[in-house]
Structure formats: C-alpha cells, structure tokens
Design a protein around this motif. Structure first.
Motif, PDB file in Angstrom:
ATOM      1  N   GLN A 188      29.755 -24.210  70.608  1.00 43.33           N
ATOM      2  CA  GLN A 188      30.764 -23.818  69.622  1.00 43.33           C
ATOM      3  C   GLN A 188      32.155 -24.253  70.101  1.00 43.33           C
ATOM      4  OE1 GLN A 188      28.290 -21.859  70.775  1.00 43.33           O
ATOM      5  NE2 GLN A 188      27.690 -20.278  69.297  1.00 43.33           N
ATOM      6  N   ALA A 189      32.950 -24.744  69.166  1.00 39.05           N
ATOM      7  CA  ALA A 189      34.261 -25.297  69.523  1.00 39.05           C
ATOM      8  C   ALA A 189      35.345 -24.728  68.623  1.00 39.05           C
ATOM      9  CB  ALA A 189      34.232 -26.819  69.401  1.00 39.05           C
ATOM     10  N   SER A 190      36.474 -24.369  69.221  1.00 37.30           N
ATOM     11  CA  SER A 190      37.610 -23.924  68.414  1.00 37.30           C
ATOM     12  C   SER A 190      38.347 -25.158  67.898  1.00 37.30           C
ATOM     13  CB  SER A 190      38.534 -23.008  69.215  1.00 37.30           C
ATOM     14  OG  SER A 190      38.963 -23.621  70.416  1.00 37.30           O
ATOM     15  N   ALA A 191      39.132 -25.790  68.729  1.00 39.68           N
ATOM     16  CA  ALA A 191      39.968 -26.907  68.289  1.00 39.68           C
ATOM     17  C   ALA A 191      39.321 -28.254  68.559  1.00 39.68           C
ATOM     18  CB  ALA A 191      41.309 -26.840  69.010  1.00 39.68           C
ATOM     19  N   SER A 192      39.718 -29.257  67.773  1.00 37.12           N
ATOM     20  CA  SER A 192      39.337 -30.637  68.059  1.00 37.12           C
ATOM     21  C   SER A 192      40.495 -31.552  67.692  1.00 37.12           C
ATOM     22  CB  SER A 192      38.076 -31.038  67.298  1.00 37.12           C
ATOM     23  OG  SER A 192      38.319 -31.092  65.910  1.00 37.12           O
ATOM     24  N   PHE A 193      40.485 -32.743  68.268  1.00 31.16           N
ATOM     25  CA  PHE A 193      41.531 -33.721  67.945  1.00 31.16           C
ATOM     26  C   PHE A 193      40.946 -35.113  68.118  1.00 31.16           C
ATOM     27  CE2 PHE A 193      45.303 -36.292  68.196  1.00 31.16           C
ATOM     28  CZ  PHE A 193      46.206 -35.628  67.361  1.00 31.16           C
ATOM     29  N   TYR A 194      41.200 -35.988  67.139  1.00 28.11           N
ATOM     30  CA  TYR A 194      40.659 -37.347  67.171  1.00 28.11           C
ATOM     31  C   TYR A 194      41.712 -38.309  67.711  1.00 28.11           C
ATOM     32  CZ  TYR A 194      38.332 -41.619  65.548  1.00 28.11           C
ATOM     33  OH  TYR A 194      37.726 -42.853  65.473  1.00 28.11           O
ATOM     34  N   ASP A 195      41.368 -39.006  68.791  1.00 27.57           N
ATOM     35  CA  ASP A 195      42.257 -40.004  69.372  1.00 27.57           C
ATOM     36  C   ASP A 195      41.988 -41.348  68.696  1.00 27.57           C
ATOM     37  OD1 ASP A 195      43.943 -41.455  71.059  1.00 27.57           O
ATOM     38  OD2 ASP A 195      42.308 -41.869  72.451  1.00 27.57           O
ATOM     39  N   THR A 196      42.929 -41.791  67.864  1.00 27.44           N
ATOM     40  CA  THR A 196      42.711 -42.988  67.041  1.00 27.44           C
ATOM     41  C   THR A 196      42.671 -44.275  67.868  1.00 27.44           C
ATOM     42  OG1 THR A 196      45.085 -43.089  66.589  1.00 27.44           O
ATOM     43  CG2 THR A 196      43.711 -41.964  64.965  1.00 27.44           C
ATOM     44  N   LYS A 197      43.291 -44.271  69.056  1.00 28.02           N
ATOM     45  CA  LYS A 197      43.305 -45.500  69.871  1.00 28.02           C
ATOM     46  C   LYS A 197      41.937 -45.761  70.500  1.00 28.02           C
ATOM     47  CE  LYS A 197      48.202 -45.085  71.021  1.00 28.02           C
ATOM     48  NZ  LYS A 197      49.142 -44.660  72.073  1.00 28.02           N
ATOM     49  N   ASN A 198      41.279 -44.704  70.932  1.00 25.39           N
ATOM     50  CA  ASN A 198      39.992 -44.866  71.611  1.00 25.39           C
ATOM     51  C   ASN A 198      38.799 -44.443  70.749  1.00 25.39           C
ATOM     52  OD1 ASN A 198      40.817 -45.637  74.503  1.00 25.39           O
ATOM     53  ND2 ASN A 198      42.143 -43.902  74.048  1.00 25.39           N
ATOM     54  N   HIS A 199      39.100 -43.989  69.521  1.00 25.08           N
ATOM     55  CA  HIS A 199      38.057 -43.574  68.564  1.00 25.08           C
ATOM     56  C   HIS A 199      37.190 -42.440  69.130  1.00 25.08           C
ATOM     57  CE1 HIS A 199      39.398 -47.216  66.654  1.00 25.08           C
ATOM     58  NE2 HIS A 199      38.992 -47.930  67.680  1.00 25.08           N
ATOM     59  N   VAL A 200      37.847 -41.546  69.846  1.00 28.42           N
ATOM     60  CA  VAL A 200      37.123 -40.440  70.490  1.00 28.42           C
ATOM     61  C   VAL A 200      37.585 -39.098  69.924  1.00 28.42           C
ATOM     62  CG1 VAL A 200      36.742 -39.210  72.676  1.00 28.42           C
ATOM     63  CG2 VAL A 200      36.678 -41.708  72.622  1.00 28.42           C
ATOM     64  N   LEU A 201      36.604 -38.265  69.597  1.00 29.98           N
ATOM     65  CA  LEU A 201      36.880 -36.904  69.139  1.00 29.98           C
ATOM     66  C   LEU A 201      36.757 -35.965  70.333  1.00 29.98           C
ATOM     67  CD1 LEU A 201      37.308 -35.073  66.560  1.00 29.98           C
ATOM     68  CD2 LEU A 201      34.822 -34.758  66.583  1.00 29.98           C
ATOM     69  N   PHE A 202      37.857 -35.306  70.694  1.00 27.99           N
ATOM     70  CA  PHE A 202      37.846 -34.307  71.770  1.00 27.99           C
ATOM     71  C   PHE A 202      37.752 -32.918  71.148  1.00 27.99           C
ATOM     72  CE2 PHE A 202      40.102 -37.892  73.673  1.00 27.99           C
ATOM     73  CZ  PHE A 202      39.473 -37.982  74.918  1.00 27.99           C
ATOM     74  N   TYR A 203      37.094 -31.998  71.833  1.00 22.75           N
ATOM     75  CA  TYR A 203      36.996 -30.637  71.311  1.00 22.75           C
ATOM     76  C   TYR A 203      36.794 -29.643  72.458  1.00 22.75           C
ATOM     77  CZ  TYR A 203      32.131 -32.065  71.835  1.00 22.75           C
ATOM     78  OH  TYR A 203      30.957 -32.568  72.345  1.00 22.75           O
ATOM     79  N   THR A 204      37.244 -28.430  72.224  1.00 23.54           N
ATOM     80  CA  THR A 204      37.103 -27.381  73.232  1.00 23.54           C
ATOM     81  C   THR A 204      35.647 -26.915  73.294  1.00 23.54           C
ATOM     82  OG1 THR A 204      37.584 -25.661  71.611  1.00 23.54           O
ATOM     83  CG2 THR A 204      39.458 -26.547  72.839  1.00 23.54           C
TER      84      THR A 204
END
Length: 408
Positions: free
Chosen positions: A308-324
């Motif tokens: 389960q994840a609270s926040a996420s953010f997509y890094d457009t330069k590396n096409h990677v979705l980060f999430y807690t």
C-alpha cells in the motif's frame, strides 16, 4: 582464481545497490518563525499552538524553498503551510507561507479571516509556471472536534512574488457526504500557463475532482477503480496495526503523449494495484458517454502483498514512477517502459527507523527525489516521544536511487 571471481562478483553486487539518500532535515518537534516571543507565548497560553500536535506531512521544492505542510489533525497547529531553506540548518524553524498571519487561525474560527488564509493542507504541488498549488481542506482539529472553517478550496500562489493569484471553492456537486481532499496534481505546460488543469483525489468519497483554471470551473469524475480494496485495508507500521478505507489517494502525471495529453497513474491508499487513464478523458468528462468511457480506465497490475502506498510521483525524465511503501518502511519504483508486476516494482529504499511511515515524496526540476517520513500511526494511535527524532526529510539524485534496480 575462483576467489578472484568471487571478489569481482561481490564488487558488482555492492556497486549495483541503490545509493543511500542523504538526511537533509530532522526534527524531534517542529516550531515556527514567530513575529515576536510574546506572540508565541500567547499562542501557547491560549492553545493556538500545542507543539506536540504539529506533524509535518507533505512537501514540494521550488528553488531554495522546500515547502512543508502541517495539517490540522489535532488542535493547536500554528501554521499549516510553511517552507524551510533548502541550504539551511537540518532542524531549522518552519517559515509560515505566505505569512504567519495567514496561517494562525483559531481552530474554532467560523470563516476565513482573509482570502489568502490557510486552514489545513496535506499536500501541495509546484507547477512549471512557478506557482504553488495548495489543496486547503478547510477542516480544523480533524481528529478532535472537527470544525469546517471553510469549504475545500484550491489556492494558487505566485512563487516569484509570494502573492495570492487565485482561490477556488469546490461546488456542492464536487463533493459527497464523506469527501476528503488531501492531494493535488497539476497538468500544465510552461508555454500555456493559463490552461492548467488540477486533479484532486477524493479519498473518502471515491472520486476525482477536475478543475480548469481557464474556465474557472470544476467537475467530478467517478469510477469503480477509485474505491479501496477490502482485502488491502489492514496496515502494520512499527507494530501498530490499523485499518483504513482510504480510496483514490495518489495521482501522478506522465510526460505528454503524442496526442498532447498525459497519462494519469493512480491508486487507492488501501490497495496494492495501480491504474491509469488519459487526461483527455478527465478534461472532457462532462461531454462524453460515461458507459463507453468506463473501459478507458485501465488496470496496470499489482505490486504484491503489503505494498500500500500513500504518495507517488512520476519522473518524466527517467519515466519512473516513485511511491512510498508505508508497510515496508521505504520507497518503491516502477519503470513505465516495463510490465507492471511485483518483479518490476522493487523496494529501493528501506529502513524501519529512518523511514517509519514515508508519507510524501516529490521529484524536483533538478532530478532530486525528496522523501518525508513522519511516524503518523504513532501520532494518531499512540504518542510520539519528544526526546527522539520523529520527522525526517531525505534527498537523493533519481539516477542514483534507481541504479542497479529494475527501475533503471
């Protein structure tokens, strides 16, 4: 010879491990920059400031400002919207934004003192046009005697002048009985700043509110995928077990696709699945066939148990979705060029002490990943020890964070 091969193998393993984030800020308790010592004294005396109830939750970076939000979970939060200097001391005082006067509102207030007043903010978003977008829930003393000082509103500030640009209150049709708005993402191109769209998840009412800056209008989008998963509502953080039914919570936007629209990745907090939809559908939702549009929402896949994840953010330069990763004391990621599965969603950062309840994360325009952890379950269900560090903010270069992982 065999031992040489073994050493080389070990060296490869060691160098391919993700780098360790740097601890940038750490507090046992937070305090603020007050106008005078007497002002603080009065605030403590009349209960406007109860230091133990002030818990940092959200962040966003703009130049030398790192915004830090402090929602009014309990009574006595002095300032909900603040910043620290990126190059400042690790335990520096929070600076209220745009001013202390705009934030120092009594929990029992019946209305906004001014249009730039801030009541209770969970997350904020810095856009490409040097603006700070604030989702103000308008609700004080959430866990105590909840007081809806004002309706939920989007507040926009010009970061170059620190002036209020705009405030928009949600319409009655945007909300449900259990609505709760704790996040905001903004879809805008720096060449057309007036045509921004904001997307706001409703974690309690299971919907997403879309706001058009140009039209100064909003509408509500509904879908089954915005609901929580009944089998994913149990959490265990640092031995504290709790059960939440939070629906759609996290939204993240891709780079523009060939048609000019972005993909919005989203998930409920009480869920281990990730979904996506084109922003074309969200922007035009009022004029389309809802039955037909139902199938335009897609399931990407499942991250696996306890993800389960609270926040996420997509890094457009590396096409990677980060999430807690709140149950796993860390941060996960997914490279959007790969299929979505537990194998392609590695846990890249993890420490049960340092990342106890990672609550928010963002990637700034210098490709730095910022992470905030705050022990929220202890704060809500037990108590925090004022003699130990409770709130931490870390940073790491995105490429260093994903090096040697499935997200690279």
């Amino acid at each position: 010879m065999r031992s040489l091969h073994l050493l080389i193998g070990l060296a490869v393993i060691i160098t391919s491990r993700a780098a360790t984030p740097e601890l940038r800020f750490a507090w046992k308790q937070v305090d603020y920059v007050w106008e005078t010592p007497e002002q603080k004294e009065t605030a403590v005396k009349d209960g406007t400031f109860v230091q133990a109830t002030n818990l940092p939750l959200g962040l966003a970076r703009w130049k030398n400002k790192l915004f830090v939000t402090v929602p009014r979970w309990k009574n006595g939060v002095a300032s909900s919207l603040n910043y620290v200097d990126v190059d400042g001391a690790q335990d520096q005082l929070l600076k209220p934004y745009p001013s202390l006067k705009d934030n120092l509102v009594p929990d029992t207030a019946k209305e906004l003192p001014s249009n730039s007043s801030i009541i209770s903010v969970f997350r904020v978003f810095v856009d490409a046009c040097d603006r700070l977008w604030v989702m103000d829930s308008g609700l004080a003393d959430i866990l105590g005697s909840p007081n809806q000082v004002a309706g939920p509103s989007i507040v926009v500030f010009d970061l170059n002048t620190d002036q209020l640009l705009h405030r928009y209150f949600f319409k009655v049709t945007d909300m449900k009985e259990d609505s709760f708005f704790a996040n905001i993402v903004v879809d805008v191109d720096k060449d057309s700043c007036d045509s921004a769209f904001a997307y706001v998840p409703d974690l309690g009412g299971y919907g997403v509110v879309v706001y058009s800056l140009k039209d100064n209008d909003s509408w509500r989008v509904s879908h089954h995928y915005f609901h929580f998963e009944p089998l994913s509502g149990s959490f265990n953080v640092s031995g504290i077990e709790f059960h939440w039914t939070d629906g759609v919570f996290s939204l993240a936007l891709s780079e523009p696709r060939d048609n000019g629209y972005r993909t919005m990745f989203f998930h409920a907090f009480a869920s281990t699945k990730e979904f996506c939809v084109s922003t074309e559908l969200l922007r035009n939702y009022s004029h389309i066939d809802k039955n037909e549009a139902f199938h335009d929402f897609k399931l990407l896949g499942d991250r696996g148990a306890n993800t389960q994840a609270s926040a996420s953010f997509y890094d457009t330069k590396n096409h990677v979705l980060f999430y807690t990763q709140v149950n796993r004391d860390g941060v996960g990621c997914w490279n959007s060029n790969k299929p979505y599965s537990p194998e392609t969603n590695p846990l890249i950062i993890n420490d049960p002490e340092l990342y106890e309840f990672p609550n928010d994360l963002k990637v700034d325009d210098e490709d730095t990943l910022w992470i905030l952890s705050d022990k929220l379950p202890r704060y809500m269900f037990k108590s925090l020890d004022a003699n130990e560090v409770n709130y931490r903010i870390f940073s790491i270069n995105v490429k260093d964070a994903i090096a040697g992982t499935a997200c690279e």
